[in-house]
Design a protein around this motif. Structure first.
Motif, PDB file in Angstrom:
ATOM      1  N   ASP A  91      70.917  -8.852 -11.872  1.00  0.00           N
ATOM      2  CA  ASP A  91      69.581  -8.405 -11.479  1.00  0.00           C
ATOM      3  C   ASP A  91      69.694  -7.184 -10.567  1.00  0.00           C
ATOM      4  N   ALA A  92      68.570  -6.647 -10.172  1.00  0.00           N
ATOM      5  CA  ALA A  92      68.532  -5.414  -9.385  1.00  0.00           C
ATOM      6  C   ALA A  92      69.189  -5.556  -8.015  1.00  0.00           C
ATOM      7  N   SER A  93      69.394  -6.775  -7.550  1.00  0.00           N
ATOM      8  CA  SER A  93      70.006  -6.960  -6.228  1.00  0.00           C
ATOM      9  C   SER A  93      71.442  -6.446  -6.172  1.00  0.00           C
ATOM     10  N   THR A  94      72.083  -6.269  -7.301  1.00  0.00           N
ATOM     11  CA  THR A  94      73.468  -5.780  -7.319  1.00  0.00           C
ATOM     12  C   THR A  94      73.556  -4.254  -7.351  1.00  0.00           C
ATOM     13  N   ASP A  95      72.439  -3.578  -7.569  1.00  0.00           N
ATOM     14  CA  ASP A  95      72.458  -2.121  -7.701  1.00  0.00           C
ATOM     15  C   ASP A  95      72.977  -1.399  -6.457  1.00  0.00           C
ATOM     16  N   GLY A  96      72.755  -1.949  -5.288  1.00  0.00           N
ATOM     17  CA  GLY A  96      73.191  -1.305  -4.057  1.00  0.00           C
ATOM     18  C   GLY A  96      74.602  -1.653  -3.629  1.00  0.00           C
ATOM     19  N   MET A  97      75.268  -2.514  -4.387  1.00  0.00           N
ATOM     20  CA  MET A  97      76.638  -2.887  -4.033  1.00  0.00           C
ATOM     21  C   MET A  97      77.566  -1.692  -4.245  1.00  0.00           C
ATOM     22  N   PRO A  98      78.547  -1.525  -3.364  1.00  0.00           N
ATOM     23  CA  PRO A  98      79.487  -0.411  -3.543  1.00  0.00           C
ATOM     24  C   PRO A  98      80.381  -0.630  -4.761  1.00  0.00           C
ATOM     25  N   MET A  99      80.856   0.471  -5.307  1.00  0.00           N
ATOM     26  CA  MET A  99      81.771   0.409  -6.437  1.00  0.00           C
ATOM     27  C   MET A  99      83.160   0.013  -5.940  1.00  0.00           C
ATOM     28  N   ARG A 100      83.860  -0.754  -6.749  1.00  0.00           N
ATOM     29  CA  ARG A 100      85.223  -1.159  -6.398  1.00  0.00           C
ATOM     30  C   ARG A 100      86.163  -0.053  -6.870  1.00  0.00           C
ATOM     31  N   GLU A 101      86.349   0.908  -5.990  1.00  0.00           N
ATOM     32  CA  GLU A 101      87.214   2.046  -6.258  1.00  0.00           C
ATOM     33  C   GLU A 101      87.677   2.596  -4.922  1.00  0.00           C
ATOM     34  N   ILE A 102      88.769   3.303  -4.964  1.00  0.00           N
ATOM     35  CA  ILE A 102      89.274   3.934  -3.746  1.00  0.00           C
ATOM     36  C   ILE A 102      88.645   5.321  -3.682  1.00  0.00           C
ATOM     37  N   THR A 103      87.873   5.559  -2.639  1.00  0.00           N
ATOM     38  CA  THR A 103      87.185   6.826  -2.464  1.00  0.00           C
ATOM     39  C   THR A 103      88.173   7.879  -1.979  1.00  0.00           C
ATOM     40  N   THR A 104      88.025   9.101  -2.494  1.00  0.00           N
ATOM     41  CA  THR A 104      88.864  10.209  -2.037  1.00  0.00           C
ATOM     42  C   THR A 104      88.246  10.842  -0.794  1.00  0.00           C
ATOM     43  N   ALA A 105      89.047  11.605  -0.085  1.00  0.00           N
ATOM     44  CA  ALA A 105      88.555  12.301   1.103  1.00  0.00           C
ATOM     45  C   ALA A 105      87.432  13.266   0.730  1.00  0.00           C
ATOM     46  N   ASP A 106      87.576  13.988  -0.380  1.00  0.00           N
ATOM     47  CA  ASP A 106      86.539  14.934  -0.813  1.00  0.00           C
ATOM     48  C   ASP A 106      85.227  14.228  -1.128  1.00  0.00           C
ATOM     49  N   THR A 107      85.299  13.098  -1.823  1.00  0.00           N
ATOM     50  CA  THR A 107      84.085  12.342  -2.144  1.00  0.00           C
ATOM     51  C   THR A 107      83.442  11.813  -0.870  1.00  0.00           C
ATOM     52  N   LEU A 108      84.259  11.346   0.062  1.00  0.00           N
ATOM     53  CA  LEU A 108      83.729  10.858   1.335  1.00  0.00           C
ATOM     54  C   LEU A 108      82.977  11.967   2.053  1.00  0.00           C
ATOM     55  N   ILE A 109      83.549  13.151   2.115  1.00  0.00           N
ATOM     56  CA  ILE A 109      82.900  14.273   2.800  1.00  0.00           C
ATOM     57  C   ILE A 109      81.562  14.605   2.129  1.00  0.00           C
ATOM     58  N   GLU A 110      81.543  14.625   0.798  1.00  0.00           N
ATOM     59  CA  GLU A 110      80.286  14.880   0.074  1.00  0.00           C
ATOM     60  C   GLU A 110      79.232  13.837   0.430  1.00  0.00           C
ATOM     61  N   LYS A 111      79.616  12.567   0.412  1.00  0.00           N
ATOM     62  CA  LYS A 111      78.665  11.489   0.689  1.00  0.00           C
ATOM     63  C   LYS A 111      78.209  11.516   2.150  1.00  0.00           C
ATOM     64  N   LEU A 112      79.124  11.772   3.073  1.00  0.00           N
ATOM     65  CA  LEU A 112      78.752  11.843   4.487  1.00  0.00           C
ATOM     66  C   LEU A 112      77.824  13.030   4.747  1.00  0.00           C
ATOM     67  N   SER A 113      78.068  14.131   4.075  1.00  0.00           N
ATOM     68  CA  SER A 113      77.242  15.312   4.260  1.00  0.00           C
ATOM     69  C   SER A 113      75.821  15.095   3.767  1.00  0.00           C
ATOM     70  N   ALA A 114      75.679  14.203   2.793  1.00  0.00           N
ATOM     71  CA  ALA A 114      74.351  13.909   2.221  1.00  0.00           C
ATOM     72  C   ALA A 114      73.673  12.729   2.916  1.00  0.00           C
ATOM     73  N   ALA A 115      74.412  11.976   3.743  1.00  0.00           N
ATOM     74  CA  ALA A 115      73.852  10.765   4.362  1.00  0.00           C
ATOM     75  C   ALA A 115      72.821  11.079   5.437  1.00  0.00           C
TER      76      ALA A 115
END
Length: 146
Positions: free
Chosen positions: A122-146
């Motif tokens: 159901d929709a309650s799982t949509d906000g769960m994080p993905m099971r993956e190892i985040t890269t530093a570049d992806t982290l910076i992109e996400k933090l910059s948009a947060a």
């Protein structure tokens, strides 16, 4: 493997300011689980505990200590504070299982100990994080948009 400890607050240098993370969990087989604290900041907030009490922007896994130690990510530990109760339980991560055409057939859900699956979550799982190892570049992109 060296890791930051749960409760540690890490300041991350972004292109236009700073982002903040709090380590919530360590797992013996995975890197640190971190929660991003909301907002991009021009300077270090005066009350880190107040910032850490705010709602989580996103959660991910990444080898935080390692990427900072290697210089892949500019950041430093600036303190430690209580993890909010909403983030104190190990988060459930999700992984899509796809067919040859790329369609999601079902989802795996991992809570740090066991796996379960669901073909029609159901929709309650949509906000769960993905099971993956985040890269530093992806982290910076996400933090910059947060």
């Amino acid at each position: 493997m060296k890791q930051f400890q749960p409760g540690d607050i890490i300041e991350v240098k972004l292109q236009n300011g700073f982002g903040y993370l709090q380590v919530t969990h360590n797992h013996p087989a995975y890197p640190e689980v971190v929660r991003a604290l909301p907002g991009r900041h021009n300077k270090r907030p005066g009350d880190i505990a107040k910032l850490a009490a705010e709602k989580t922007a996103f959660t991910c896994m990444l080898p935080l200590f390692s990427v900072i130690e290697k210089g892949t990510l500019a950041g430093e530990k600036i303190g430690s504070t209580k993890i909010p109760s909403a983030d104190s339980t190990f988060p459930t991560f999700r992984t899509p299982i796809r067919d040859k055409q790329g369609n999601v057939v079902y989802w795996w859900f991992w809570d740090g100990e066991g796996l379960r699956y669901d073909a029609e979550p159901d929709a309650s799982t949509d906000g769960m994080p993905m099971r993956e190892i985040t890269t530093a570049d992806t982290l910076i992109e996400k933090l910059s948009a947060a």
